[in-house]
Design a protein around this motif. Structure first.
Motif, PDB file in Angstrom:
ATOM      1  N   GLY A  32       0.784  -1.227   0.000  1.00  0.00           N
ATOM      2  CA  GLY A  32       0.000   0.000   0.000  1.00  0.00           C
ATOM      3  C   GLY A  32       0.812   1.271   0.000  1.00  0.00           C
ATOM      4  N   TYR A  33       1.823   1.332   0.850  1.00  0.00           N
ATOM      5  CA  TYR A  33       2.592   2.575   0.948  1.00  0.00           C
ATOM      6  C   TYR A  33       3.328   2.880  -0.355  1.00  0.00           C
ATOM      7  CZ  TYR A  33       5.277   6.377   2.903  1.00  0.00           C
ATOM      8  OH  TYR A  33       5.823   7.620   3.144  1.00  0.00           O
ATOM      9  N   ALA A  34       3.784   1.852  -1.047  1.00  0.00           N
ATOM     10  CA  ALA A  34       4.465   2.067  -2.331  1.00  0.00           C
ATOM     11  C   ALA A  34       3.505   2.643  -3.365  1.00  0.00           C
ATOM     12  CB  ALA A  34       5.081   0.766  -2.839  1.00  0.00           C
ATOM     13  N   ARG A  40       1.693   9.932  -5.438  1.00  0.00           N
ATOM     14  CA  ARG A  40       2.218  11.265  -5.104  1.00  0.00           C
ATOM     15  C   ARG A  40       3.156  11.784  -6.188  1.00  0.00           C
ATOM     16  NH1 ARG A  40       3.483   9.794   1.169  1.00  0.00           N
ATOM     17  NH2 ARG A  40       1.409  10.217   1.989  1.00  0.00           N
ATOM     18  N   LYS A  41       3.854  10.895  -6.876  1.00  0.00           N
ATOM     19  CA  LYS A  41       4.769  11.317  -7.946  1.00  0.00           C
ATOM     20  C   LYS A  41       4.033  11.974  -9.104  1.00  0.00           C
ATOM     21  CE  LYS A  41       8.376   7.935  -6.976  1.00  0.00           C
ATOM     22  NZ  LYS A  41       9.086   6.732  -7.467  1.00  0.00           N
ATOM     23  N   PHE A  42       2.721  11.719  -9.208  1.00  0.00           N
ATOM     24  CA  PHE A  42       1.911  12.373 -10.235  1.00  0.00           C
ATOM     25  C   PHE A  42       1.500  13.780  -9.810  1.00  0.00           C
ATOM     26  CE2 PHE A  42       1.221   7.957 -11.578  1.00  0.00           C
ATOM     27  CZ  PHE A  42       1.362   8.083 -12.954  1.00  0.00           C
ATOM     28  N   GLY A  43       1.898  14.186  -8.618  1.00  0.00           N
ATOM     29  CA  GLY A  43       1.595  15.533  -8.142  1.00  0.00           C
ATOM     30  C   GLY A  43       0.399  15.617  -7.214  1.00  0.00           C
ATOM     31  N   PHE A  44      -0.138  14.480  -6.792  1.00  0.00           N
ATOM     32  CA  PHE A  44      -1.265  14.483  -5.869  1.00  0.00           C
ATOM     33  C   PHE A  44      -0.736  14.489  -4.451  1.00  0.00           C
ATOM     34  CE2 PHE A  44      -2.892  12.259  -9.654  1.00  0.00           C
ATOM     35  CZ  PHE A  44      -3.877  13.178 -10.009  1.00  0.00           C
ATOM     36  N   ASN A  45      -1.133  15.483  -3.692  1.00  0.00           N
ATOM     37  CA  ASN A  45      -0.664  15.638  -2.327  1.00  0.00           C
ATOM     38  C   ASN A  45      -1.639  14.937  -1.384  1.00  0.00           C
ATOM     39  OD1 ASN A  45       0.832  16.450  -0.141  1.00  0.00           O
ATOM     40  ND2 ASN A  45      -0.088  18.485  -0.062  1.00  0.00           N
ATOM     41  N   ILE A  46      -1.659  13.602  -1.438  1.00  0.00           N
ATOM     42  CA  ILE A  46      -2.582  12.850  -0.595  1.00  0.00           C
ATOM     43  C   ILE A  46      -1.855  12.387   0.667  1.00  0.00           C
ATOM     44  CG2 ILE A  46      -4.029  12.109  -2.518  1.00  0.00           C
ATOM     45  CD1 ILE A  46      -2.712   9.329  -2.291  1.00  0.00           C
ATOM     46  N   SER A  47      -2.590  12.388   1.764  1.00  0.00           N
ATOM     47  CA  SER A  47      -2.007  11.918   3.018  1.00  0.00           C
ATOM     48  C   SER A  47      -1.927  10.394   2.989  1.00  0.00           C
ATOM     49  CB  SER A  47      -2.854  12.372   4.202  1.00  0.00           C
ATOM     50  OG  SER A  47      -4.086  11.666   4.224  1.00  0.00           O
ATOM     51  N   THR A  48      -1.105   9.863   3.862  1.00  0.00           N
ATOM     52  CA  THR A  48      -0.984   8.416   3.967  1.00  0.00           C
ATOM     53  C   THR A  48      -2.317   7.798   4.382  1.00  0.00           C
ATOM     54  OG1 THR A  48       1.354   8.638   4.509  1.00  0.00           O
ATOM     55  CG2 THR A  48       0.315   6.547   5.076  1.00  0.00           C
ATOM     56  N   VAL A  49      -2.988   8.434   5.327  1.00  0.00           N
ATOM     57  CA  VAL A  49      -4.289   7.922   5.777  1.00  0.00           C
ATOM     58  C   VAL A  49      -5.279   7.902   4.622  1.00  0.00           C
ATOM     59  CG1 VAL A  49      -6.262   8.386   7.288  1.00  0.00           C
ATOM     60  CG2 VAL A  49      -3.941   8.610   8.170  1.00  0.00           C
ATOM     61  N   TYR A  50      -5.361   9.011   3.874  1.00  0.00           N
ATOM     62  CA  TYR A  50      -6.271   9.044   2.731  1.00  0.00           C
ATOM     63  C   TYR A  50      -5.883   7.979   1.712  1.00  0.00           C
ATOM     64  CZ  TYR A  50      -8.948  10.433  -1.297  1.00  0.00           C
ATOM     65  OH  TYR A  50      -9.809  10.420  -2.369  1.00  0.00           O
ATOM     66  N   GLY A  51      -4.606   7.765   1.517  1.00  0.00           N
ATOM     67  CA  GLY A  51      -4.149   6.743   0.579  1.00  0.00           C
ATOM     68  C   GLY A  51      -4.647   5.361   0.963  1.00  0.00           C
ATOM     69  N   TYR A  52      -4.579   5.035   2.238  1.00  0.00           N
ATOM     70  CA  TYR A  52      -5.067   3.726   2.678  1.00  0.00           C
ATOM     71  C   TYR A  52      -6.592   3.630   2.595  1.00  0.00           C
ATOM     72  CZ  TYR A  52      -0.490   2.043   3.991  1.00  0.00           C
ATOM     73  OH  TYR A  52       0.809   1.611   3.941  1.00  0.00           O
ATOM     74  N   VAL A  53      -7.279   4.731   2.863  1.00  0.00           N
ATOM     75  CA  VAL A  53      -8.735   4.749   2.693  1.00  0.00           C
ATOM     76  C   VAL A  53      -9.070   4.500   1.227  1.00  0.00           C
ATOM     77  CG1 VAL A  53     -10.794   6.241   2.768  1.00  0.00           C
ATOM     78  CG2 VAL A  53      -9.186   6.209   4.688  1.00  0.00           C
ATOM     79  N   LEU A  54      -8.338   5.147   0.339  1.00  0.00           N
ATOM     80  CA  LEU A  54      -8.524   4.967  -1.093  1.00  0.00           C
ATOM     81  C   LEU A  54      -8.300   3.509  -1.493  1.00  0.00           C
ATOM     82  CD1 LEU A  54      -8.886   6.325  -3.923  1.00  0.00           C
ATOM     83  CD2 LEU A  54      -6.404   6.580  -3.937  1.00  0.00           C
ATOM     84  N   LEU A  55      -7.234   2.890  -0.992  1.00  0.00           N
ATOM     85  CA  LEU A  55      -6.959   1.492  -1.307  1.00  0.00           C
ATOM     86  C   LEU A  55      -8.084   0.581  -0.823  1.00  0.00           C
ATOM     87  CD1 LEU A  55      -3.142   1.332  -0.510  1.00  0.00           C
ATOM     88  CD2 LEU A  55      -4.221   1.372  -2.771  1.00  0.00           C
ATOM     89  N   LYS A  56      -8.573   0.816   0.387  1.00  0.00           N
ATOM     90  CA  LYS A  56      -9.685   0.010   0.920  1.00  0.00           C
ATOM     91  C   LYS A  56     -10.938   0.187   0.066  1.00  0.00           C
ATOM     92  CE  LYS A  56      -7.658  -1.964   4.315  1.00  0.00           C
ATOM     93  NZ  LYS A  56      -7.334  -3.379   4.214  1.00  0.00           N
ATOM     94  N   ARG A  57     -11.189   1.414  -0.400  1.00  0.00           N
ATOM     95  CA  ARG A  57     -12.340   1.674  -1.266  1.00  0.00           C
ATOM     96  C   ARG A  57     -12.166   0.927  -2.595  1.00  0.00           C
ATOM     97  NH1 ARG A  57     -12.687   7.459  -2.324  1.00  0.00           N
ATOM     98  NH2 ARG A  57     -13.030   7.565  -0.097  1.00  0.00           N
ATOM     99  N   MET A  58     -10.961   0.934  -3.125  1.00  0.00           N
ATOM    100  CA  MET A  58     -10.727   0.226  -4.381  1.00  0.00           C
ATOM    101  C   MET A  58     -10.873  -1.277  -4.202  1.00  0.00           C
ATOM    102  SD  MET A  58      -7.847   2.362  -6.500  1.00  0.00           S
ATOM    103  CE  MET A  58      -6.663   2.614  -5.201  1.00  0.00           C
ATOM    104  N   LEU A  59     -10.502  -1.802  -3.045  1.00  0.00           N
ATOM    105  CA  LEU A  59     -10.732  -3.219  -2.749  1.00  0.00           C
ATOM    106  C   LEU A  59     -12.230  -3.505  -2.720  1.00  0.00           C
ATOM    107  CD1 LEU A  59      -8.192  -4.068   0.099  1.00  0.00           C
ATOM    108  CD2 LEU A  59      -8.386  -5.239  -2.096  1.00  0.00           C
ATOM    109  N   ALA A  60     -12.985  -2.675  -2.010  1.00  0.00           N
ATOM    110  CA  ALA A  60     -14.429  -2.862  -1.894  1.00  0.00           C
ATOM    111  C   ALA A  60     -15.127  -2.749  -3.250  1.00  0.00           C
ATOM    112  CB  ALA A  60     -15.014  -1.854  -0.914  1.00  0.00           C
ATOM    113  N   ASP A  61     -14.609  -1.887  -4.119  1.00  0.00           N
ATOM    114  CA  ASP A  61     -15.195  -1.689  -5.445  1.00  0.00           C
ATOM    115  C   ASP A  61     -14.756  -2.748  -6.460  1.00  0.00           C
ATOM    116  OD1 ASP A  61     -16.485   0.565  -4.513  1.00  0.00           O
ATOM    117  OD2 ASP A  61     -15.102   1.990  -5.453  1.00  0.00           O
TER     118      ASP A  61
END
Length: 100
Positions: A32-34, A40-61
């Protein structure tokens, strides 16, 4: 211009799944962290917490699938997401052709 900022938000932050799928298609399964660091390299300033929330949402979807490798939880792209990714890219290309 506010219209351009809305466009960037919709095509970017509103569709981070496209970036995650693209990253995983190129790099293979990642933890997940990778994935968050690559987004972030694409220029998105997302927090680590938001990143993990996003990953969980993508798993659920059904976008991502969890796999375990060497005792570590990694994420890979589902077959359905591969097909939807291809369709999304085609739509973006067609839109670019229509507007150009």
């Amino acid at each position: 211009m506010r219209a351009y900022q809305r466009f960037k938000r919709c095509i970017g932050q509103g569709n981070l799944w496209l970036y995650a799928v693209g990253i995983l298609k190129k790099r293979g399964p990642l933890h997940g962290y990778a994935i968050i660091q690559e987004i972030r390299k694409f220029g998105f300033n997302i927090s680590t917490v938001y990143g993990y929330v996003l990953l969980k949402r993508m798993l659920a979807d059904g976008v991502l699938v969890e796999v375990e490798e060497g005792g570590r939880k990694l994420y890979t792209v589902s077959e359905a997401a591969r097909e939807n990714f291809r369709k999304a890219l085609e739509e973006l290309q067609n839109l670019a052709k229509l507007l150009a």
